[in-house]
Design a protein around this motif. Structure first.
Motif, PDB file in Angstrom:
ATOM      1  N   ARG A   1       0.873  -1.238  -0.008  1.00  0.00           N
ATOM      2  CA  ARG A   1       0.032   0.016  -0.014  1.00  0.00           C
ATOM      3  C   ARG A   1       0.905   1.234  -0.065  1.00  0.00           C
ATOM      4  O   ARG A   1       0.331   2.513   0.692  1.00  0.00           O
ATOM      5  CB  ARG A   1      -1.047  -0.048   1.323  1.00  0.00           C
ATOM      6  N   VAL A   2       1.942   1.229  -0.542  1.00  0.00           N
ATOM      7  CA  VAL A   2       2.800   2.277  -0.730  1.00  0.00           C
ATOM      8  C   VAL A   2       2.535   3.256  -2.032  1.00  0.00           C
ATOM      9  O   VAL A   2       2.130   2.656  -2.968  1.00  0.00           O
ATOM     10  CB  VAL A   2       4.367   1.865  -0.776  1.00  0.00           C
ATOM     11  N   LYS A   3       2.437   4.470  -1.755  1.00  0.00           N
ATOM     12  CA  LYS A   3       2.132   5.337  -3.075  1.00  0.00           C
ATOM     13  C   LYS A   3       3.461   6.223  -3.359  1.00  0.00           C
ATOM     14  O   LYS A   3       4.102   6.867  -2.430  1.00  0.00           O
ATOM     15  CB  LYS A   3       1.017   6.239  -2.702  1.00  0.00           C
ATOM     16  N   ILE A   4       3.886   6.176  -4.341  1.00  0.00           N
ATOM     17  CA  ILE A   4       4.956   7.121  -4.917  1.00  0.00           C
ATOM     18  C   ILE A   4       4.753   7.940  -6.254  1.00  0.00           C
ATOM     19  O   ILE A   4       4.044   7.353  -7.113  1.00  0.00           O
ATOM     20  CB  ILE A   4       6.427   6.119  -5.324  1.00  0.00           C
ATOM     21  N   LEU A   5       4.837   9.009  -5.916  1.00  0.00           N
ATOM     22  CA  LEU A   5       4.155  10.045  -6.836  1.00  0.00           C
ATOM     23  C   LEU A   5       5.196  10.390  -7.968  1.00  0.00           C
ATOM     24  O   LEU A   5       6.379   9.902  -8.006  1.00  0.00           O
ATOM     25  CB  LEU A   5       3.681  11.253  -6.362  1.00  0.00           C
ATOM     26  N   ALA A   6       4.598  10.846  -9.053  1.00  0.00           N
ATOM     27  CA  ALA A   6       5.479  11.151 -10.352  1.00  0.00           C
ATOM     28  C   ALA A   6       6.725  11.811 -10.194  1.00  0.00           C
ATOM     29  O   ALA A   6       6.980  12.782  -9.415  1.00  0.00           O
ATOM     30  CB  ALA A   6       4.777  12.051 -11.457  1.00  0.00           C
ATOM     31  N   GLY A   7       7.878  11.027 -10.841  1.00  0.00           N
ATOM     32  CA  GLY A   7       9.220  11.781 -10.901  1.00  0.00           C
ATOM     33  C   GLY A   7       9.895  11.493  -9.823  1.00  0.00           C
ATOM     34  O   GLY A   7      11.000  11.760  -9.748  1.00  0.00           O
ATOM     35  N   ALA A   8       9.530  10.767  -8.701  1.00  0.00           N
ATOM     36  CA  ALA A   8      10.433  10.466  -7.735  1.00  0.00           C
ATOM     37  C   ALA A   8      11.351   9.555  -7.853  1.00  0.00           C
ATOM     38  O   ALA A   8      11.402   8.764  -8.792  1.00  0.00           O
ATOM     39  CB  ALA A   8       9.253   9.990  -6.223  1.00  0.00           C
ATOM     40  N   ALA A   9      12.514   9.743  -7.058  1.00  0.00           N
ATOM     41  CA  ALA A   9      13.783   8.909  -7.279  1.00  0.00           C
ATOM     42  C   ALA A   9      14.075   8.392  -6.142  1.00  0.00           C
ATOM     43  O   ALA A   9      14.445   8.856  -5.009  1.00  0.00           O
ATOM     44  CB  ALA A   9      14.939   9.735  -7.783  1.00  0.00           C
ATOM     45  N   ILE A  10      14.031   6.832  -5.898  1.00  0.00           N
ATOM     46  CA  ILE A  10      14.314   5.941  -4.830  1.00  0.00           C
ATOM     47  C   ILE A  10      15.371   5.155  -4.980  1.00  0.00           C
ATOM     48  O   ILE A  10      15.539   4.362  -5.714  1.00  0.00           O
ATOM     49  CB  ILE A  10      12.953   5.043  -4.393  1.00  0.00           C
ATOM     50  N   GLY A  11      16.299   5.449  -4.015  1.00  0.00           N
ATOM     51  CA  GLY A  11      17.571   4.420  -4.103  1.00  0.00           C
ATOM     52  C   GLY A  11      18.684   5.114  -4.891  1.00  0.00           C
ATOM     53  O   GLY A  11      19.595   3.987  -5.026  1.00  0.00           O
ATOM     54  N   GLU A  12      18.802   6.027  -5.192  1.00  0.00           N
ATOM     55  CA  GLU A  12      20.068   6.701  -5.982  1.00  0.00           C
ATOM     56  C   GLU A  12      20.906   6.765  -4.968  1.00  0.00           C
ATOM     57  O   GLU A  12      20.819   6.940  -3.648  1.00  0.00           O
ATOM     58  CB  GLU A  12      19.528   7.961  -6.598  1.00  0.00           C
ATOM     59  N   ALA A  13      22.289   6.921  -5.422  1.00  0.00           N
ATOM     60  CA  ALA A  13      23.260   7.101  -4.414  1.00  0.00           C
ATOM     61  C   ALA A  13      23.427   8.276  -3.616  1.00  0.00           C
ATOM     62  O   ALA A  13      23.007   9.237  -4.150  1.00  0.00           O
ATOM     63  CB  ALA A  13      24.518   6.907  -5.121  1.00  0.00           C
ATOM     64  N   GLY A  14      23.531   8.148  -2.380  1.00  0.00           N
ATOM     65  CA  GLY A  14      23.846   9.334  -1.475  1.00  0.00           C
ATOM     66  C   GLY A  14      24.851  10.054  -1.862  1.00  0.00           C
ATOM     67  O   GLY A  14      25.882   9.644  -2.401  1.00  0.00           O
ATOM     68  N   PHE A  15      24.958  11.218  -1.248  1.00  0.00           N
ATOM     69  CA  PHE A  15      25.954  12.402  -1.542  1.00  0.00           C
ATOM     70  C   PHE A  15      27.272  11.846  -0.501  1.00  0.00           C
ATOM     71  O   PHE A  15      26.897  12.194   0.708  1.00  0.00           O
ATOM     72  CB  PHE A  15      25.694  13.660  -1.251  1.00  0.00           C
ATOM     73  N   GLY A  16      28.334  11.376  -1.155  1.00  0.00           N
ATOM     74  CA  GLY A  16      29.339  11.226  -0.387  1.00  0.00           C
ATOM     75  C   GLY A  16      30.563  11.223  -1.241  1.00  0.00           C
ATOM     76  O   GLY A  16      30.621  10.511  -2.207  1.00  0.00           O
TER      77      GLY A  16
END
Length: 339
Positions: free
Chosen positions: A177-192
């Motif tokens: 039941r998760v909702k992810i709206l348009a254009g979201a980015a999940i799991g890209e590399a964090g800033f380091g």
């Protein structure tokens, strides 16, 4: 060890090869042929891993670890326990990053059908035109995925989820039941980034994103995967559009974040926390259950449970209001004097 659903294991490699690759010096030649299979931070180190130490205040963690080897600066070699091979380098974290690149590789999308034959889709999954699903991915019953969305290798999505158009999801485990709206980015590399032999280098991000049941992620928001562990968003948390969640953040249940909220790396957030629009949190801060941050507030230190803070830097809202009123009064008084 990084999750094999998302990362390929390129090991083992000997310490002699790692030393040559990173420019480090092995303190003793007896350890040259010792193999390692992975990198790990101090708290997760095992007999098959290489770790690093940059600050003596973490030396106790090294003493308690079972690491096969450790990158350290020459003046900190005495902190390494017996049995752990010493790799001397002026930039331990940079050497660690190079070792991580040698030992681990993110799994990438393969050429072939848009929906991989190795992907598992339960009954009732609906895919709009242009959807791409990588090998080993799993999508639960009743989930809908919008046009041109990309689901990376190994990603697991639960049942009755609603994924909108132009979403990218990688290195992630997603509940029901998760909702992810348009254009979201999940799991890209964090800033380091850290200093390497030839300048700045990226630190490989070897963790995952976990979205628990009934989470909502707004349009064009970003949730970065962890650098070492996981980035976790707790059950029923609701995140607005254009929100940034950095690596290793842990958000509790039933939190709300209004648009333009920014959470820095390794922040811990309790249950029921509320963020006004454009609120921000500095890295490694802990925010306790039920806290509230006003719009535009900048949290720079740990925040107690149940309190409401505002301003920049954020402080208890009554204090902020008194200070703001006093400043406005002083400014008005000075203006009158000048006239």
């Amino acid at each position: 060890m990084p999750d094999p659903r998302f990362f390929e294991d390129l090991g083992p490699v000997t310490l002699e090869e790692l030393a040559a690759l990173t420019g480090a010096e092995l303190a003793t030649r007896e350890a040259a042929d010792r193999p390692v299979r992975a990198v790990a931070i101090l708290s997760q180190a095992t007999a098959e891993t290489v770790t690093f130490l940059t600050d003596r205040k973490h030396a106790a963690g090294l003493l308690g670890s079972r690491a096969a080897a450790c990158f350290v600066q020459p003046n900190q070699a005495d902190t390494v326990p017996a049995g752990c091979a010493v790799l001397l380098t002026p930039s331990p974290q940079g050497a660690y990053a190079i070792a991580a690149q040698r030992l681990h590789r993110p799994r990438l999308m393969e050429t072939g059908p848009a929906v991989s034959p190795d992907a598992r889709l339960e009954e009732g999954v609906r895919l709009a035109p242009g959807v791409v699903i990588g090998p080993g991915a799993q999508v639960g019953r009743g989930t809908t995925i919008g046009a041109n969305t990309v689901i990376g290798p190994g990603v697991t999505i639960g049942r009755d989820c609603a994924i909108s158009a132009n979403v990218t999801i990688g290195f992630a485990l997603i509940g029901d039941r998760v909702k992810i709206l348009a254009g979201a980015a999940i799991g890209e590399a964090g800033f380091g980034a850290t200093v390497g032999p030839a300048g700045l280098i990226d630190i490989p991000q070897l963790g995952r994103v976990i979205l628990q049941d009934a989470v909502t992620i707004g349009a064009n928001s970003c949730v970065d995967r962890g650098a070492f562990g996981d980035t976790v968003i707790g059950e029923n948390t609701k995140i607005d559009n254009l929100v940034q969640i950095a690596h290793n953040v842990r958000v509790g249940r039933n939190c709300v974040m209004a648009a333009h909220t920014g959470i820095s790396g390794s922040v811990t957030i309790g249950d029921g926390v509320q963020f006004g629009g454009k609120a921000g949190v500095a890295d490694h801060v802990a925010i306790a259950d039920g806290a509230r941050i006003g719009a535009g507030g900048g949290v720079m230190r740990d925040m107690p449970a149940g309190e409401t803070w505002a301003g920049y830097p954020a402080r208890p809202i009554r204090q902020w209001m008194r200070e703001t009123a006093w400043l406005a009064k002083r400014a008005s008084s000075k203006k009158g004097t000048e006239e």
